[in-house]
Motif scaffolding. Structure first.
Motif, PDB file in Angstrom:
ATOM      1  N   SER A  16     -84.471 -94.497   4.154  1.00 32.70           N
ATOM      2  CA  SER A  16     -85.788 -93.878   3.902  1.00 32.70           C
ATOM      3  C   SER A  16     -86.818 -94.954   3.650  1.00 32.70           C
ATOM      4  N   PRO A  17     -88.013 -94.860   4.265  1.00 32.67           N
ATOM      5  CA  PRO A  17     -89.043 -95.864   4.033  1.00 32.67           C
ATOM      6  C   PRO A  17     -89.659 -95.746   2.641  1.00 32.67           C
ATOM      7  N   GLN A  18     -90.118 -96.853   2.115  1.00 31.95           N
ATOM      8  CA  GLN A  18     -90.828 -96.883   0.822  1.00 31.95           C
ATOM      9  C   GLN A  18     -92.265 -97.336   1.092  1.00 31.95           C
ATOM     10  N   PHE A  19     -93.149 -96.372   1.328  1.00 31.87           N
ATOM     11  CA  PHE A  19     -94.533 -96.691   1.658  1.00 31.87           C
ATOM     12  C   PHE A  19     -95.333 -97.060   0.399  1.00 31.87           C
ATOM     13  N   GLU A  20     -96.231 -98.035   0.545  1.00 29.16           N
ATOM     14  CA  GLU A  20     -97.016 -98.534  -0.587  1.00 29.16           C
ATOM     15  C   GLU A  20     -98.516 -98.408  -0.372  1.00 29.16           C
ATOM     16  N   ASN A  21     -98.916 -97.706   0.706  1.00 25.65           N
ATOM     17  CA  ASN A  21    -100.350 -97.565   0.999  1.00 25.65           C
ATOM     18  C   ASN A  21    -101.011 -98.914   1.186  1.00 25.65           C
TER      19      ASN A  21
ATOM     20  N   GLU B  97     -88.906-100.762  10.162  1.00 22.56           N
ATOM     21  CA  GLU B  97     -87.694-101.445   9.710  1.00 22.56           C
ATOM     22  C   GLU B  97     -86.729-100.439   9.078  1.00 22.56           C
ATOM     23  N   ALA B  98     -87.269 -99.488   8.308  1.00 20.23           N
ATOM     24  CA  ALA B  98     -86.426 -98.465   7.685  1.00 20.23           C
ATOM     25  C   ALA B  98     -85.752 -97.599   8.740  1.00 20.23           C
ATOM     26  N   PHE B  99     -86.484 -97.270   9.804  1.00 22.71           N
ATOM     27  CA  PHE B  99     -85.915 -96.469  10.887  1.00 22.71           C
ATOM     28  C   PHE B  99     -84.741 -97.195  11.526  1.00 22.71           C
ATOM     29  N   ILE B 100     -84.924 -98.464  11.839  1.00 20.42           N
ATOM     30  CA  ILE B 100     -83.873 -99.245  12.489  1.00 20.42           C
ATOM     31  C   ILE B 100     -82.683 -99.440  11.557  1.00 20.42           C
ATOM     32  N   GLU B 101     -82.971 -99.587  10.254  1.00 21.10           N
ATOM     33  CA  GLU B 101     -81.901 -99.789   9.268  1.00 21.10           C
ATOM     34  C   GLU B 101     -81.305 -98.469   8.774  1.00 21.10           C
TER      35      GLU B 101
ATOM     36  N   GLY C 258     -91.487 -82.592  18.104  1.00 25.57           N
ATOM     37  CA  GLY C 258     -92.219 -83.065  16.940  1.00 25.57           C
ATOM     38  C   GLY C 258     -92.984 -84.343  17.209  1.00 25.57           C
ATOM     39  N   GLN C 259     -93.910 -84.631  16.308  1.00 28.35           N
ATOM     40  CA  GLN C 259     -94.663 -85.893  16.298  1.00 28.35           C
ATOM     41  C   GLN C 259     -94.382 -86.574  14.960  1.00 28.35           C
ATOM     42  N   PRO C 260     -93.224 -87.251  14.844  1.00 27.52           N
ATOM     43  CA  PRO C 260     -92.810 -87.812  13.553  1.00 27.52           C
ATOM     44  C   PRO C 260     -93.328 -89.223  13.265  1.00 27.52           C
ATOM     45  N   GLU C 261     -94.398 -89.626  13.937  1.00 26.52           N
ATOM     46  CA  GLU C 261     -94.864 -91.014  13.811  1.00 26.52           C
ATOM     47  C   GLU C 261     -95.226 -91.413  12.388  1.00 26.52           C
ATOM     48  N   VAL C 262     -95.729 -90.451  11.569  1.00 24.88           N
ATOM     49  CA  VAL C 262     -96.120 -90.816  10.194  1.00 24.88           C
ATOM     50  C   VAL C 262     -94.927 -91.334   9.388  1.00 24.88           C
ATOM     51  N   ASN C 263     -93.716 -90.953   9.785  1.00 25.49           N
ATOM     52  CA  ASN C 263     -92.521 -91.472   9.116  1.00 25.49           C
ATOM     53  C   ASN C 263     -92.318 -92.957   9.391  1.00 25.49           C
TER      54      ASN C 263
ATOM     55  N   ALA D 108     -86.880 -89.277  23.327  1.00 29.45           N
ATOM     56  CA  ALA D 108     -86.867 -89.230  21.866  1.00 29.45           C
ATOM     57  C   ALA D 108     -88.019 -90.007  21.240  1.00 29.45           C
ATOM     58  N   GLY D 109     -88.915 -90.567  22.070  1.00 30.65           N
ATOM     59  CA  GLY D 109     -90.071 -91.297  21.544  1.00 30.65           C
ATOM     60  C   GLY D 109     -90.242 -92.619  22.241  1.00 30.65           C
ATOM     61  N   ALA D 110     -91.178 -93.404  21.736  1.00 27.70           N
ATOM     62  CA  ALA D 110     -91.333 -94.770  22.222  1.00 27.70           C
ATOM     63  C   ALA D 110     -90.237 -95.632  21.595  1.00 27.70           C
ATOM     64  N   ASP D 111     -89.993 -96.783  22.187  1.00 26.24           N
ATOM     65  CA  ASP D 111     -88.918 -97.664  21.745  1.00 26.24           C
ATOM     66  C   ASP D 111     -89.329 -98.381  20.453  1.00 26.24           C
ATOM     67  N   ILE D 112     -88.735 -97.973  19.332  1.00 30.22           N
ATOM     68  CA  ILE D 112     -89.124 -98.510  18.023  1.00 30.22           C
ATOM     69  C   ILE D 112     -88.830-100.000  17.927  1.00 30.22           C
ATOM     70  N   LYS D 113     -87.692-100.435  18.471  1.00 28.62           N
ATOM     71  CA  LYS D 113     -87.351-101.857  18.398  1.00 28.62           C
ATOM     72  C   LYS D 113     -88.380-102.713  19.124  1.00 28.62           C
ATOM     73  N   GLU D 114     -88.931-102.184  20.216  1.00 27.35           N
ATOM     74  CA  GLU D 114     -89.949-102.926  20.947  1.00 27.35           C
ATOM     75  C   GLU D 114     -91.275-102.939  20.192  1.00 27.35           C
ATOM     76  N   MET D 115     -91.578-101.845  19.489  1.00 29.71           N
ATOM     77  CA  MET D 115     -92.864-101.748  18.781  1.00 29.71           C
ATOM     78  C   MET D 115     -92.868-102.446  17.429  1.00 29.71           C
ATOM     79  N   LYS D 116     -91.712-102.606  16.821  1.00 25.59           N
ATOM     80  CA  LYS D 116     -91.614-102.991  15.414  1.00 25.59           C
ATOM     81  C   LYS D 116     -92.445-104.211  15.051  1.00 25.59           C
ATOM     82  N   ASP D 117     -92.401-105.238  15.865  1.00 25.56           N
ATOM     83  CA  ASP D 117     -93.072-106.490  15.531  1.00 25.56           C
ATOM     84  C   ASP D 117     -94.406-106.688  16.240  1.00 25.56           C
ATOM     85  N   MET D 118     -94.925-105.614  16.849  1.00 27.78           N
ATOM     86  CA  MET D 118     -96.239-105.722  17.493  1.00 27.78           C
ATOM     87  C   MET D 118     -97.333-105.923  16.455  1.00 27.78           C
TER      88      MET D 118
END
Length: 254
Positions: free
Chosen positions: A248-253, A241-245, A129-134, A62-72
Motif C-alpha cells: 500500500s502506498p504512503q502518500f505525503e501530499n 514503487e508501492a505498486f511494483i513492490e 476503472g481509472q485507478p491512477e490516483v492509487n 490492464a493500463g499503461a506500463d507502470i515499470k516504464e513510467m515509474k522513473d519518468m
C-alpha cells in the motif's frame, strides 16, 4: 510484436494487444505499433470495421506500463501522455467503425483505449476503472475528457477520484459498455457483420457527425499538462514503487 492483426474477411479486421504476460499493458513500443497499424488500416478502403481486443482471458488492457513510467520526469511524462493521446484520437476519428471487445481487465489506459472505440462489448468477467490516483497520478490518455461524455460528470469524477473498479453489470448500467457477452469478440464480429451490410459512406458520415459534437470541447492538451505535473511529485514515485513492490502506498501530499 506487441500486437497482432488479422482480417476476418475483406471488411472486418481484428487488432489484438499481445502482451498477456504483462496483462496487455501499454508501453511506448506498443503504442508505436498501434499507431503504425492504424495508419495502414485507414488506407484499406475495403475495411469498414475494426475490432480491438486483448490476448488471453485475463485482460483487455490492464493500463499503461507502470515499470516504464515509474522513473519518468514531468517532461518525459508529458511526451508519453501526448503520444498516447495522439494514438487514441486517431482511433476515435478513424474512418472505420471501431468496436472494443473487452475480455478482462480494462483499467487505466485500457479503459481510455476502450473509450476511444465507437462501441464497447464486455465479458461477464471484465473489470473497469481509472485507478491512477492509487499511483499518485491522473489519467493521461483522455479519460478526464472522454469518460464524462459517456457516464456523466458526477460518475466520472467519482470513478477518477476514488479509483474504484466496477464490474460489467455496473459498466453496462452507466453506459461504458452497450452489451455483456460470454464471448465479446464473437459478439463484436456479429455487430460488425450487421454494420458492414449497411451503406458504408452513411455509417462514416454518422460517425463524423456524432464525433464532432463529442469532440469540440475536448481539452486534451490540459489533461496532458496535469498528468505531467504529477511526475514532479514524491507521491507519484511512492505510488508507483508501492505498486511494483505490491504494498500500500504512503502518500505525503508532496
Amino acid at each position: 510484436m506487441n500486437i497482432c492483426y488479422e482480417k476476418i474477411n475483406d471488411n472486418i479486421g481484428v487488432l489484438k494487444i499481445n502482451r498477456p504476460k504483462y496483462l496487455n499493458s501499454l508501453n511506448k513500443e506498443t503504442l508505436i505499433e498501434i499507431d503504425n497499424l492504424i495508419d495502414t488500416i485507414e488506407k484499406d478502403n475495403n475495411l469498414h470495421v475494426i475490432i480491438i481486443t486483448g490476448e488471453g482471458e485475463k485482460s483487455f488492457v490492464a493500463g499503461a506500463d507502470i515499470k516504464e513510467m515509474k522513473d519518468m520526469n514531468s517532461v518525459e511524462a508529458m511526451e508519453f501522455s501526448r503520444y498516447g493521446n495522439k494514438v487514441f484520437s486517431k482511433i476515435e476519428n478513424l474512418n472505420k467503425v471501431v468496436i472494443g471487445a473487452i475480455n478482462g481487465f480494462c483499467l487505466g489506459g485500457g479503459l481510455e483505449l476502450a473509450l476511444a472505440c465507437d462501441i464497447r462489448i464486455g465479458s461477464n468477467k471484465a473489470k473497469f476503472g481509472q485507478p491512477e490516483v492509487n499511483l499518485g497520478i491522473i489519467p493521461g490518455f483522455g479519460a478526464t475528457q472522454r469518460l464524462s461524455k459517456v457516464v456523466g460528470v458526477s460518475k466520472s469524477k467519482e470513478m477518477i477520484f476514488t479509483g474504484d473498479i466496477i464490474d460489467s453489470n455496473e459498466a453496462l448500467s452507466i453506459g461504458i459498455i452497450s452489451k455483456i457477452s460470454e464471448n465479446p469478440l464473437v459478439e463484436a464480429i456479429n455487430i460488425g457483420s450487421k454494420i458492414i451490410s449497411k451503406a458504408p459512406k452513411a455509417i462514416i458520415q454518422a460517425k463524423k457527425a456524432m464525433n464532432f459534437s463529442n469532440n469540440k470541447n475536448l481539452f486534451i492538451d490540459y489533461e496532458v499538462e496535469c498528468f505531467a505535473n504529477c511526475f514532479s511529485t514524491k507521491d507519484q514515485k511512492e505510488g508507483m514503487e508501492a505498486f511494483i513492490e505490491k504494498r500500500s502506498p504512503q502518500f505525503e501530499n508532496r
